[in-house]
Design a protein around this motif. Structure first.
Motif, PDB file in Angstrom:
ATOM      1  N   TRP A  65      -1.458  34.483 -34.721  1.00 17.64           N
ATOM      2  CA  TRP A  65      -2.867  34.590 -35.505  1.00 17.64           C
ATOM      3  C   TRP A  65      -2.971  35.966 -35.498  1.00 17.64           C
ATOM      4  CZ3 TRP A  65      -8.254  32.546 -33.638  1.00 17.64           C
ATOM      5  CH2 TRP A  65      -9.123  32.545 -34.571  1.00 17.64           C
ATOM      6  N   LEU A 118       6.759  22.021 -20.227  1.00 14.37           N
ATOM      7  CA  LEU A 118       5.419  22.102 -19.592  1.00 14.37           C
ATOM      8  C   LEU A 118       4.810  23.598 -19.821  1.00 14.37           C
ATOM      9  CD1 LEU A 118       6.201  20.795 -16.122  1.00 14.37           C
ATOM     10  CD2 LEU A 118       4.696  19.860 -17.804  1.00 14.37           C
ATOM     11  N   ASP A 119       5.626  24.139 -20.340  1.00 13.28           N
ATOM     12  CA  ASP A 119       5.013  25.642 -20.932  1.00 13.28           C
ATOM     13  C   ASP A 119       4.270  25.580 -22.156  1.00 13.28           C
ATOM     14  OD1 ASP A 119       6.612  26.465 -18.568  1.00 13.28           O
ATOM     15  OD2 ASP A 119       8.130  27.768 -20.020  1.00 13.28           O
ATOM     16  N   GLY A 120       3.405  26.539 -22.275  1.00 10.57           N
ATOM     17  CA  GLY A 120       2.640  26.384 -23.544  1.00 10.57           C
ATOM     18  C   GLY A 120       3.031  27.345 -24.584  1.00 10.57           C
ATOM     19  N   GLN A 172      -2.272  29.985 -20.602  1.00 12.91           N
ATOM     20  CA  GLN A 172      -2.794  31.273 -20.785  1.00 12.91           C
ATOM     21  C   GLN A 172      -3.008  31.651 -22.136  1.00 12.91           C
ATOM     22  OE1 GLN A 172      -0.753  34.726 -19.352  1.00 12.91           O
ATOM     23  NE2 GLN A 172      -2.580  35.686 -18.774  1.00 12.91           N
ATOM     24  N   ALA A 173      -1.964  31.276 -23.174  1.00 13.21           N
ATOM     25  CA  ALA A 173      -2.072  31.484 -24.410  1.00 13.21           C
ATOM     26  C   ALA A 173      -3.039  30.513 -25.202  1.00 13.21           C
ATOM     27  CB  ALA A 173      -0.743  31.412 -24.811  1.00 13.21           C
ATOM     28  N   HIS A 223     -10.598  31.029 -26.984  1.00 16.26           N
ATOM     29  CA  HIS A 223     -11.397  31.963 -26.608  1.00 16.26           C
ATOM     30  C   HIS A 223     -11.736  32.790 -28.011  1.00 16.26           C
ATOM     31  CE1 HIS A 223     -13.847  35.040 -24.267  1.00 16.26           C
ATOM     32  NE2 HIS A 223     -12.974  35.937 -24.600  1.00 16.26           N
ATOM     33  N   LEU A 224     -10.626  33.031 -28.860  1.00 16.51           N
ATOM     34  CA  LEU A 224     -10.630  33.707 -30.050  1.00 16.51           C
ATOM     35  C   LEU A 224     -11.514  32.885 -30.957  1.00 16.51           C
ATOM     36  CD1 LEU A 224      -7.189  35.393 -30.560  1.00 16.51           C
ATOM     37  CD2 LEU A 224      -9.370  36.413 -29.983  1.00 16.51           C
ATOM     38  N   LYS A 225     -11.162  31.463 -30.988  1.00 16.69           N
ATOM     39  CA  LYS A 225     -11.712  30.524 -31.955  1.00 16.69           C
ATOM     40  C   LYS A 225     -13.515  30.535 -31.618  1.00 16.69           C
ATOM     41  CE  LYS A 225      -8.786  28.920 -34.609  1.00 16.69           C
ATOM     42  NZ  LYS A 225      -8.793  29.128 -36.069  1.00 16.69           N
ATOM     43  N   PHE A 246       6.148  32.919 -14.980  1.00 17.04           N
ATOM     44  CA  PHE A 246       6.300  32.829 -16.319  1.00 17.04           C
ATOM     45  C   PHE A 246       6.629  31.563 -16.936  1.00 17.04           C
ATOM     46  CE2 PHE A 246       9.955  33.185 -19.584  1.00 17.04           C
ATOM     47  CZ  PHE A 246       8.941  33.690 -20.609  1.00 17.04           C
ATOM     48  N   LEU A 269      -3.110  37.891 -32.112  1.00 18.00           N
ATOM     49  CA  LEU A 269      -2.474  36.996 -31.537  1.00 18.00           C
ATOM     50  C   LEU A 269      -0.670  36.916 -32.102  1.00 18.00           C
ATOM     51  CD1 LEU A 269      -2.439  35.144 -29.002  1.00 18.00           C
ATOM     52  CD2 LEU A 269      -3.099  33.105 -30.501  1.00 18.00           C
ATOM     53  N   HIS A 320       8.102  27.158 -16.222  1.00 20.95           N
ATOM     54  CA  HIS A 320       8.662  26.000 -15.610  1.00 20.95           C
ATOM     55  C   HIS A 320      10.195  25.885 -15.650  1.00 20.95           C
ATOM     56  CE1 HIS A 320       4.390  25.218 -16.487  1.00 20.95           C
ATOM     57  NE2 HIS A 320       4.365  24.435 -15.219  1.00 20.95           N
ATOM     58  N   ARG A 367      -0.483  29.583 -15.560  1.00 21.20           N
ATOM     59  CA  ARG A 367      -0.473  30.562 -16.697  1.00 21.20           C
ATOM     60  C   ARG A 367       0.602  30.220 -17.584  1.00 21.20           C
ATOM     61  NH1 ARG A 367      -0.576  35.716 -14.076  1.00 21.20           N
ATOM     62  NH2 ARG A 367       0.855  34.504 -12.586  1.00 21.20           N
ATOM     63  N   PRO A 368       1.633  30.062 -17.132  1.00 19.59           N
ATOM     64  CA  PRO A 368       2.728  29.981 -18.182  1.00 19.59           C
ATOM     65  C   PRO A 368       2.417  28.537 -19.215  1.00 19.59           C
ATOM     66  CG  PRO A 368       3.783  29.327 -16.114  1.00 19.59           C
ATOM     67  CD  PRO A 368       2.472  29.964 -15.912  1.00 19.59           C
ATOM     68  N   ARG A 369       1.717  27.619 -18.697  1.00 19.85           N
ATOM     69  CA  ARG A 369       1.042  26.492 -19.662  1.00 19.85           C
ATOM     70  C   ARG A 369       0.116  26.709 -20.357  1.00 19.85           C
ATOM     71  NH1 ARG A 369       1.538  20.241 -18.319  1.00 19.85           N
ATOM     72  NH2 ARG A 369       1.178  19.633 -20.301  1.00 19.85           N
ATOM     73  N   PHE A 406     -15.241  32.833 -30.296  1.00 16.96           N
ATOM     74  CA  PHE A 406     -15.780  33.957 -30.771  1.00 16.96           C
ATOM     75  C   PHE A 406     -16.142  33.935 -32.150  1.00 16.96           C
ATOM     76  CE2 PHE A 406     -15.960  38.306 -28.461  1.00 16.96           C
ATOM     77  CZ  PHE A 406     -15.788  37.583 -26.918  1.00 16.96           C
ATOM     78  N   GLU A 407     -15.338  33.449 -32.970  1.00 12.45           N
ATOM     79  CA  GLU A 407     -15.648  33.004 -34.363  1.00 12.45           C
ATOM     80  C   GLU A 407     -17.004  32.209 -34.650  1.00 12.45           C
ATOM     81  OE1 GLU A 407     -12.374  32.623 -37.190  1.00 12.45           O
ATOM     82  OE2 GLU A 407     -12.510  34.771 -36.401  1.00 12.45           O
ATOM     83  N   GLY A 452       1.965  34.847 -20.029  1.00 16.78           N
ATOM     84  CA  GLY A 452       1.632  33.699 -20.753  1.00 16.78           C
ATOM     85  C   GLY A 452       1.562  33.900 -22.101  1.00 16.78           C
ATOM     86  N   VAL A 453       0.725  34.916 -22.577  1.00 14.61           N
ATOM     87  CA  VAL A 453       0.328  35.335 -24.035  1.00 14.61           C
ATOM     88  C   VAL A 453       1.415  35.705 -24.856  1.00 14.61           C
ATOM     89  CG1 VAL A 453      -1.446  36.260 -25.468  1.00 14.61           C
ATOM     90  CG2 VAL A 453      -2.052  35.766 -23.163  1.00 14.61           C
ATOM     91  N   ALA A 483       4.158  32.891 -25.166  1.00 13.95           N
ATOM     92  CA  ALA A 483       4.067  31.584 -25.722  1.00 13.95           C
ATOM     93  C   ALA A 483       4.040  31.944 -27.444  1.00 13.95           C
ATOM     94  CB  ALA A 483       2.593  31.389 -25.686  1.00 13.95           C
ATOM     95  N   ALA A 487      -6.514  31.870 -24.476  1.00 13.75           N
ATOM     96  CA  ALA A 487      -6.692  32.873 -25.467  1.00 13.75           C
ATOM     97  C   ALA A 487      -6.831  32.335 -26.998  1.00 13.75           C
ATOM     98  CB  ALA A 487      -5.355  33.957 -25.478  1.00 13.75           C
ATOM     99  N   LEU A 488      -6.537  31.589 -27.254  1.00 14.99           N
ATOM    100  CA  LEU A 488      -6.591  31.144 -28.492  1.00 14.99           C
ATOM    101  C   LEU A 488      -7.817  30.594 -28.882  1.00 14.99           C
ATOM    102  CD1 LEU A 488      -5.571  30.890 -31.246  1.00 14.99           C
ATOM    103  CD2 LEU A 488      -4.052  28.826 -30.346  1.00 14.99           C
TER     104      LEU A 488
END
Lengths: 151, 195, 564
Positions: free
Chosen positions: C29, C22-24, B165-166, B172-174, C344, C34, C346, B161-163, B176-177, C310-311, C314, B169-170
């Motif tokens: 956008w 290691l976190d994203g 998830q975002a 996924h949005l792309k 949440f 986003l 690393h 998730r922390p690495r 969709f385009e 995570g969203v 980030a 999501a990005l």
């Protein structure tokens, strides 16, 4: 505790100082079966005098809690308690069925209006009935009624 | 876990050559691999940089090693994994499909199942590597043959998730385009070339 | 100056290896939503009332309302005050939120009439310290508390009972479980309830499941409350979740009608994660969720991004937005169980920074799931904090003199309640003719850390037992009787007292928990009265003495020894 309690529409004139009712106003609390809350003792459980039905909330109690919520300006919370008071009469399975019927595209407008009528006529649940009628209207406008062809 | 020689895979690129409208086939020994709108173009790799060329190569190898035929289609009008996979299943001669999103998320589907159901789901795209894609291909082929394979073991990583998830999501949005509303699925021929 | 290509400095290598990398992280956008809380694509605040109803909301006319607008306009916003309070300049409201002389009552009165975009306009003016200042005042309950996750990777009921007992003893006011194999739910929910009442009478328990099963366990009195009732900020995502504001409002009443405490769940990032943010910022959509919850009349909300952390985590300013969403829930006079409940980062440093905006001001539940089991056993996919962090948490409480709801407990006491919980569950299973719990399992429970430390259960037998609990209609009352018959009088009495609470309905009021003496403590009899320095909840007296204790503290009297 310092919030003043405005007079309520019905029932005892409750205010914040009466809360918690389980401590301060045991005299007002009864089970749906009519027992005073003080009768719910371990001795009574062991003697087999208490059933699961005794451990439910009575509609009158929900009305009391609604009055309390109103006294501290929580209008929506009070409205929820008043709907809940009505739903105490509806059996578990029927409550769940009504919830499922309110999901998007689960029911036709007629079905929703039927549920509303049932609530109003069979259970005298007029506040709940109104909520379902309102849903039927919004679902129609937002295309959330059941569709004929579902895959 | 070991992906076959990373050095060689990084050189491969994938082109999906359009063959024509995707049709329902009658041969019962095929698996349809249905990919999402952005697969191979503009995206070229999964969320964890597995090249799409490698994904397709491994899935096709997994299918073919079971003696089953593979056909690839591109779905244009949705990027919803269940919808992509179910579209593939409805066109598949065996009724079995593999749905694939560009970021790597995958699903094995069957024509007779409800759209929102599936045979196997691989939701954690960051944990899907070459070997898992090969096993997904192999399992889909075994379903096509009427067998009941043991599901591909799913992995779990609480730190995904922390690495990821975002970024997921990005992506996924792309993706969709890239949807082309109303465009029917197209049969494609995967061409893997060495750059 | 020349640099060598492909060569990195030693320092860069060290930094590259730091866990935080290691976190994203992603760029914003805003067109797609986003973005945390500052977006040109969010609507401007506006409200117009005609004939006693709202006909325009945030730039949209009633004819164009989606169902969120409709529900919020018709149920959440006070029509009588809407035009008046929305006309107050946002900066005045924001300043009042941080000004200790402006009372919580006055701010909730203003808040009741505001539109979503106006609320966003206000909190956008606040930095994270101001958000914390405001949270300190706006939190509904005066006394902060905390909630634990108590789960098992093997759904082992003995583990859940022992860890629930330890969690309750350490101070958690609520305990939440969920399952790997859903069919295990009845046994694990029983274990949580029994273990919890051993650890500390009056702790409240819940089992997160799909709505209908969760409600059924509640109706039977096996669980005491519910919170995994998800709501979303756009109509399309709400519908994807197979619900509407009306179905959820009905569900809220259904829970209350059975005397069961309940809160909704929402959080920033869920809509963009599902690809349908309709071009709105994460916080704007979350404010719509908060108002929807308020309109439904549910007493509280679990928010703070929750499973989508995570969203917002980030994007720039994301954790500020998360702090802001907790504040808005409290400001709207809802109980707030404020996140910090999912893996949440690393980086230990980043994990700590993320929780301070809730821990320092205090919230109704600082974590809506501190993992009171090792994260490997956490079936909510891991929490921001777990059992390994207990001593760190206690130390931070002591360093900063803040009450995060936990305390250091000496090991002998912990071992004692773990054993008693396992024994009590063993007795209940025997009384209810459920698969046997061996003495070996009880022994393991006393000293275990995680699920790997327990003997394997016969899963198929357990699942049969779980089914029989449902088929036979076992209720909370049956658990009381089983405990009483097997000699666990005090535990039986604790559970009966918790069950009796639903007859009184006291726990249905905002932010209600039960004290050690089984006195309901809610935003009515423990209303937050913060009014600046020297007022409100202060960590002092007996509670502060408790929190001064740590595992290792050198004795002042005899520095050659430690006190704990």
């Amino acid at each position: 505790m310092r919030v003043s309690a405005p007079a309520s529409g019905s029932g005892p004139d409750l205010g914040a100082a009466d809360y918690p009712l389980s401590v301060n106003r045991q005299d007002l609390l009864r089970t749906p079966t009519g027992k005073p809350i003080t009768a719910l003792t371990m001795n009574a459980v062991v003697a087999g005098e208490i059933t699961a039905e005794d451990l439910r909330i009575a509609p009158e109690t929900l009305q009391l809690q609604a009055t309390l919520a109103e006294s501290v300006h929580r209008r929506q919370l009070a409205a929820n308690f008043r709907r809940a008071a009505e739903l105490t009469a509806v059996p578990d399975a029927e409550v769940l069925a009504m919830y499922n019927a309110l999901r998007p595209r689960a029911s036709s407008k007629e079905q929703l209006l039927g549920i509303a009528e049932n609530l109003e006529n069979k259970y005298q649940a007029t506040v709940c009935g109104a909520l379902v009628r309102e849903a039927a209207e919004v679902y129609e406008r937002r295309d959330l009624l059941a569709r004929d062809e579902e895959d | 876990m070991s992906a076959p020689t990373a050095a060689s895979t990084s050189e491969r690129t994938l082109t999906l050559k359009e063959v024509g409208p995707a049709k329902r086939a009658s041969r019962p020994d095929e698996v349809v691999v249905a990919v999402s709108p952005a697969f191979s173009d503009p995206f070229t790799k999964t969320i964890v940089d597995v090249p799409h060329a490698e994904v397709i190569r491994q899935i096709l190898a997994g299918i073919e090693e079971q003696g089953v035929h593979a056909r690839v289609i591109k779905v244009w009008d949705t990027a919803d994994l269940a919808a992509v996979a179910h579209t593939g299943a409805r066109l598949s001669g065996s009724g079995i499909s593999i749905g694939l999103l560009s970021r790597g998320t995958a699903m094995i589907h069957q024509r007779d199942l409800p759209r929102l159901s599936n045979l196997e789901l691989f939701p954690q795209s960051p944990l899907l590597d070459a070997e898992v894609f090969r096993r997904i291909g192999s399992n889909a082929a075994q379903y096509a043959k009427g067998e009941s394979p043991a599901p591909v073991p799913t992995r779990n990583d609480q730190m995904a998730r922390p690495r990821w998830q975002a970024k997921a999501a990005l992506l996924h949005l792309k993706e969709f385009e890239c949807i082309v509303a109303g465009r029917k699925p197209v049969e494609v021929e995967p061409v893997i070339s060495r750059a | 100056m020349t640099t060598t290509e492909n060569r990195r400095s030693r320092r860069t290598e060290i930094l590259e290896d730091r866990p935080v990398n290691l976190d994203g992280f992603v760029e914003e956008w805003p067109e797609k939503g986003l973005v945390a809380m500052e977006s040109d694509f969010d609507p401007q605040p506006s409200v117009r009332v005609e004939g006693g109803r709202i006909v325009e909301l945030d730039g949209r006319a009633r004819a164009d309302f989606d169902f969120m607008d409709t529900f919020i306009a018709d149920h959440a916003i006070d029509v009588e005050t809407a035009e008046e309070v929305n006309a107050i300049p946002s900066v005045e409201i924001a300043r009042a939120l941080v000004d200790p002389r402006a009372s919580r009552d006055e701010l909730t009165r203003i808040g009741r009439g505001l539109t979503p975009a106006k609320i966003l306009d206000v909190v956008k003016l606040m930095n994270v310290v101001e958000i914390m200042m405001a949270m300190q005042k706006m939190r509904a309950r005066r006394t902060p508390a905390n909630q634990a996750h108590s789960t098992s990777a093997k759904d082992n009921p003995i583990q859940v009972a022992a860890d629930a007992a330890e969690g309750a003893l350490r101070g958690f006011a609520e305990l939440e479980t969920t399952l790997g194999v859903v069919r295990y739910a009845p046994l694990v929910a029983i274990a949580l309830q029994v273990g919890g009442q051993v650890g500390r009478g009056g702790v409240l328990t819940q089992c997160a499941l799909e709505e209908a099963t969760e409600l059924e366990l509640g109706m039977r009195g096996i669980t005491a409350y519910a919170e995994t009732i998800s709501v979303y900020g756009t109509e399309s995502v709400f519908v994807d979740g197979d619900d509407t504001p009306w179905s959820k409002a009905f569900l809220a009443s259904a829970y209350a009608s059975r005397g069961i405490k309940m809160r909704f769940t929402s959080g920033t990032g869920s809509e963009v994660q599902m690809g349908n943010a309709e071009g709105r910022s994460m916080l704007y959509l979350e404010i719509r969720c908060i108002l929807m919850a308020k309109g439904a009349g549910v007493q509280g909300l679990q928010n703070g991004s929750i499973s989508c952390i995570g969203v917002p985590g980030a994007v720039p300013g994301g954790i500020r937005a998360v702090a802001a969403e907790n504040l808005v829930a409290s400001w709207m006079d809802l109980e707030c169980a404020s996140g910090n409940d999912q893996s949440f980062s690393h980086s230990a440093m980043r994990r700590t920074a993320r929780l301070l905006p809730q821990m320092l001001p205090g919230t109704d539940f600082v974590c809506s799931g501190y993992s009171a089991v090792p994260n490997a056993d956490n079936m909510f996919a891991g929490s921001n904090l777990d059992t390994e962090d207990f001593d760190d948490w206690n130390t931070i409480q002591r360093d900063l003199q803040v009450d995060g709801g936990l305390r250091h407990v000496r090991e002998p006491e912990i071992l004692q309640v773990r054993e008693k919980a396992a024994r009590a569950l063993q007795a209940v299973f025997a009384e209810l003719d459920l698969p046997r719990i061996t003495d070996e399992e009880v022994e393991a429970a006393v000293y275990a850390n995680g699920s790997g430390d327990y003997p394997e259960r016969d899963v198929l037998e357990d699942l049969k037992g779980a089914q029989s609990v449902m088929d036979r209609g076992v209720t909370g009352l049956d658990l009381v009787k089983a405990l009483e018959r097997s000699g666990f009088h005090d535990v039986a009495e604790n559970l009966l007292t918790v069950l009796r609470q639903r007859v009184s309905g006291d726990l249905l009021q905002t932010s209600a928990i039960l004290t050690d003496d089984f006195v309901p403590l809610s935003a009515i009899n423990d209303a937050n009265d913060y009014g600046g320095p020297g007022s409100g909840y202060r960590l002092q007296g007996e509670r502060w003495e408790q929190l001064k204790k740590l595992r290792h503290v050198t004795s002042a009297e005899d520095p050659e020894t430690e006190v704990s």
